[in-house]
Design a protein around this motif. Structure first.
Motif, mmCIF file in Angstrom:
data_model
loop_
_atom_site.group_PDB
_atom_site.id
_atom_site.type_symbol
_atom_site.label_atom_id
_atom_site.label_comp_id
_atom_site.label_asym_id
_atom_site.label_seq_id
_atom_site.Cartn_x
_atom_site.Cartn_y
_atom_site.Cartn_z
ATOM 1 N N TRP A 169 46.699 47.431 49.517
ATOM 2 C CA TRP A 169 45.495 47.850 50.212
ATOM 3 C C TRP A 169 44.290 47.848 49.299
ATOM 4 O O TRP A 169 43.161 47.714 49.739
ATOM 5 C CB TRP A 169 45.685 49.235 50.829
ATOM 6 N N PHE A 170 44.529 48.030 48.012
ATOM 7 C CA PHE A 170 43.410 48.035 47.078
ATOM 8 C C PHE A 170 42.860 46.634 46.884
ATOM 9 O O PHE A 170 41.666 46.428 46.769
ATOM 10 C CB PHE A 170 43.845 48.634 45.740
ATOM 11 N N LEU A 183 43.334 43.965 48.914
ATOM 12 C CA LEU A 183 42.988 43.249 50.139
ATOM 13 C C LEU A 183 41.481 43.069 50.347
ATOM 14 O O LEU A 183 41.014 41.969 50.621
ATOM 15 C CB LEU A 183 43.613 43.939 51.360
ATOM 16 N N PRO A 184 40.678 44.142 50.215
ATOM 17 C CA PRO A 184 39.237 43.974 50.409
ATOM 18 C C PRO A 184 38.635 42.917 49.499
ATOM 19 O O PRO A 184 37.738 42.176 49.927
ATOM 20 C CB PRO A 184 38.663 45.355 50.082
#
Lengths: 263, 281, 281
Positions: free
Chosen positions: C33-34, C36-37
């Motif tokens: 999740w870190f 992905l952006p």
């Protein structure tokens, strides 16, 4: 008239650490009539607060229905006012502002809501404190404000989540007496969560005793002690002791059973 | 509080004491007073000629320079330039940062997707953007404003999100169980609840913005206090450099102590929330 | 008294506390999740440049920047600049810690000293770092020492101020308890004052390093011939936007790494483990 009806309520959740699915509430059903004061008790972890949260609409049940005033509950709303253990007062609003909040949400005009708020504030004994901020009040007074804030909206049910648990013993007695007095005056419908047996017997018309997890209603004890009640006289009645002992025994059994199954 | 010779029942207040009490109560004296011994120390240091004049000058020289530049209108001009830029930057920064902050805070996905990016972009020191901004906008006011806005926006957004997140869930629940819909919960509970953190974020952002301004003026500038210092250094005018630093310090100190800190303190303390403010005990 | 069950009400956001033991699977998940952006950002960037046909001069393509990075690594430029910048930060920070902590703690422990120095400290925090660049280059010339001085300067004041605050905030009972057990001055410092002030010190470290990092980049742009800031500046002059963006990315990543790998764990191991809360300054 039924104010609150709980039918076959079930709540499962996933344990954050183990990943197992746990059934907190197994199958709970009961009703509360209008103008009744009902407490709910149970061994620790039985999910009594969860029941309250489901009724309040903060948490969704896994199965079962919650009906208030004929309508099913789908989310929080002013028909079910909540008095929190941590009072949850708005620190940036004055005492009066907090008390009048619900009325403001309903769109009641300023003059009228101020008058009604003041009325309930003096009912709970906070007259003269209208301009103070919550942090300037003592713990007991904060809880009074919490009660006033809910009552002023005249909800169908007033839900109270161990409101006196973090108050010192002396103030607690006083608050219990004041709550009883207010209740006997206005007769709201109250659903009260507690772990204090004496408190439950003193305040309530009926006490629901939950079993251990997965909880079901173990027994509903009718408290037919006379009203008006005050601490000293009521607790000296033999009936009081009898009822309290009965509930203590029930809880004891539940807790022993719980320990056995857990072992 | 009696002194000898006072009549019974009457306290004779020593005039010295009165003077001291008045001085102690006076806010201006309290703020500036402690600097007096330091000024003295500075002056002595300069007089002692421990450092050559080219490197170190005393308060008297600086004061003279100050008067000189005021008279010539240079200092007020530079100062207003700097402040105007800062205000533009702050204005845009708030305009962009506050709504964005609440937007990110309100949506689970927005937050998930942007949080690491926010951290990363805040980490790219605002100064580091100057070169690329110069490529895009040239040595212009736009470039400087961009950098300032950038500097302010990120701490602000982070602070807004942090502020929103620390609003106790119970307050939100309380509001909802009192009949507040989503919008009203936002306005009545989230915004006030996040306010101390937002105030702190504005303060931090402004601090960064101020520094960014100075750096930008040094590198890009044709006017402004930062430029003044840089130019003075170039010609070796120490007193002007000192002057610039003092003006900057005083300005920021004044704004922080007289505007920002009290604002932060008033919101937090008045609402009695369990937070501590660093300014003045 | 919340039950440890997943809350389903909208608006409740939960972040796992850093104290909770996380399994390897969840760490992988959070890493995903870190990043992905960033992946999304790169994708958007690449597409945007392709579609709009922006010239490299204005905004380079992802591949251009990647190429620039590769070239820098291969030619050894990256190592050289990185080394120079990191060395300066390390030296400046080390000196700052060694000088600021004793000073700040001494101030915290002695109300008299505090009364004298605290206003100056507060004043200087406003000036820390960048505003000192002109005077630093005057005193030390355009040298390595000037840059290190700026880093030290940026960190010193913030660190000292926060250390002072930290000591002042130690509950008086702790000090009395220590004294009534016969703790001497030196032990008081190591065993009581320093640990007690640690939350504020860590905050000061974080803030100081933030300022120091910015100061470093600015100082390098202005004053030096090696280092990331210098590389940025050089690239800007020749309009090598790909190098500029590459350098910016490196600066951002470096600071993020510093924060995540050094500061956050430091905070976690000391302040959070001891159950002390940090106060945002």
């Amino acid at each position: 008239m039924t104010a609150l009806e709980i039918r076959d309520l079930t709540k499962n959740y996933v344990d954050a650490y183990t990943g197992d699915e746990v059934t907190a509430i197994g199958d709970v059903s009961f009703t509360v009539d209008e103008g009744e004061f009902v407490s709910i008790l149970g061994p620790s972890g039985c999910g009594k607060t969860t029941v309250l949260n489901i009724i309040a609409g903060f948490v969704e049940q896994t199965a079962g229905t919650v009906t208030v005033g004929g309508d099913e509950v789908t989310g929080p709303g002013p028909d079910r006012g909540v008095v929190f253990q941590s009072h949850a007062l708005f620190p940036w609003k004055t005492v009066l502002g907090n008390a009048a909040f619900g009325l403001r949400m309903k769109g009641v005009p300023a003059k009228e809501r101020e008058a009604r708020a003041r009325e309930y504030l003096s009912l709970v004994g906070l007259a003269g404190f209208e301009r103070k901020y919550p942090h300037e009040l003592s713990g007991g007074m904060q809880q009074r404000l919490g009660v006033a804030r809910v009552l002023v909206n005249e909800p169908a049910v007033m839900l109270m989540d161990e409101p006196f648990a973090s108050i010192d013993a002396q103030t607690r007695r006083k608050l219990q007496e004041d709550l009883t007095r207010v209740f006997e005056l206005r007769r709201p419908t109250v659903f009260f969560v507690t772990h204090d047996i004496d408190e439950a017997v003193f305040l309530s018309d009926r006490v629901i005793v939950l079993s251990h997890r997965p909880s079901v209603v173990r027994e509903i004890v009718t408290v037919d002690l006379p009203r008006p009640r005050d601490w000293r006289t009521t607790t000296e009645l033999p009936a009081f002791r009898r009822l309290a002992n009965r509930i203590t025994a029930l809880l004891g059994e539940e807790e022993a059973d719980d320990a056995r199954t857990a072992a | 509080m009696t002194t000898t010779g006072a009549r019974p029942g009457h306290a004779k207040i020593n005039p010295m004491r009165r003077l001291r009490r008045w001085l102690g109560d006076n806010a201006v004296v309290r703020t500036l007073g402690p600097f007096v011994p330091l000024l003295l120390f500075w002056w002595l240091l300069a007089e002692s000629n421990a450092f050559p004049d080219a490197f170190f000058v005393g308060p008297d020289t600086v004061l003279g320079e100050f008067g000189d530049l005021i008279r010539k209108g240079i200092l007020p001009g530079y100062l207003s330039d700097s402040i105007t830029r800062l205000l533009y930057g702050v204005g845009f920064g708030l305009l962009i940062g506050l709504p964005l902050g609440f937007l990110v805070a309100s949506s689970f996905w927005a937050r998930r997707l942007t949080w690491p990016l926010l951290l990363f972009f805040q980490a790219i020191a605002d100064i580091a953007w100057l070169p690329i901004v110069i490529v895009w906008f040239g040595f212009s006011l736009t470039a400087v404003t961009f950098v300032i806005v950038y500097t302010i926006v990120f701490p602000l957004i982070l602070a807004v999100v942090a502020g929103v997140e620390q609003v106790p869930t119970e307050l939100v629940r309380a509001a909802r169980s009192l009949g507040a819909g989503r919008f009203r919960v936002f306005v009545e509970v989230i915004v006030p609840g996040a306010l101390p953190s937002v105030a702190s974020g504005i303060r931090t952002g402004l601090g960064y913005g101020w520094r960014a301004l100075i750096a930008a003026e040094i590198i890009v500038g044709t006017s402004g206090v930062g430029f003044m210092m840089f130019d003075a250094r170039r010609v070796g005018d120490v007193s002007e450099v000192f002057l610039g630093m003092i003006v900057l310090g005083v300005l920021w100190y004044a704004v922080d102590a007289l505007v920002l800190a009290p604002f932060e303190r008033v919101t937090v303390e008045r609402w009695g929330m369990v937070r501590q403010v660093e300014a003045g005990r | 008294m919340t039950l440890a069950h997943a809350r389903t009400d909208a608006g409740a956001r939960r972040r796992t506390s850093s104290g909770a033991r996380r399994g390897p699977r969840s760490r992988l998940v959070s890493a995903f999740w870190f990043t992905l952006p960033f992946v999304l950002l790169l994708a958007v960037w690449a597409v945007a440049v392709e579609v709009t046909g922006t010239p490299m001069r204005i905004f380079p393509q992802v591949t251009d920047v990647a190429a620039a990075l590769r070239e820098m690594t291969v030619s050894g430029d990256l190592a050289r600049h990185l080394g120079a910048s990191l060395r300066r930060v390390a030296v400046g920070a080390a000196i700052a810690v060694v000088t600021a902590l004793p000073f700040g703690i001494a101030l915290g422990a002695s109300p008299k000293l505090a009364a004298f120095f605290a206003p100056l400290l507060r004043f200087s925090v406003a000036l820390a770092g960048i505003a000192w660049i002109p005077i630093a280059t005057l005193w030390l010339g355009y040298t390595d020492s000037a840059v290190i001085f700026i880093v030290w300067n940026a960190m010193f004041f913030a660190l000292a101020y926060n250390a002072m605050l930290g000591v002042q905030r130690i509950p008086i009972e702790l000090l009395r308890a220590a004294r009534s057990m016969g703790t001497g001055r030196v032990r008081m410092f190591w065993e009581v004052l320093l640990p007690g002030a640690l939350p504020s010190v860590v905050t000061g470290l974080r803030i100081g390093l933030g300022y120091g990092w910015r100061g470093l980049v600015a100082a390098e742009i202005i004053a030096s011939s090696a280092g990331l800031g210098y590389a940025l500046f050089l690239a800007q002059k020749s309009f090598d936007t790909d190098v500029v963006i590459a350098a910016m990315a490196i600066i951002g990543v470096l600071w993020l790494l510093m924060d995540r790998l050094i500061l956050a764990p430091l905070e976690r191991r000391t302040v959070e483990r001891w159950g002390m809360k940090t106060v945002a300054t």
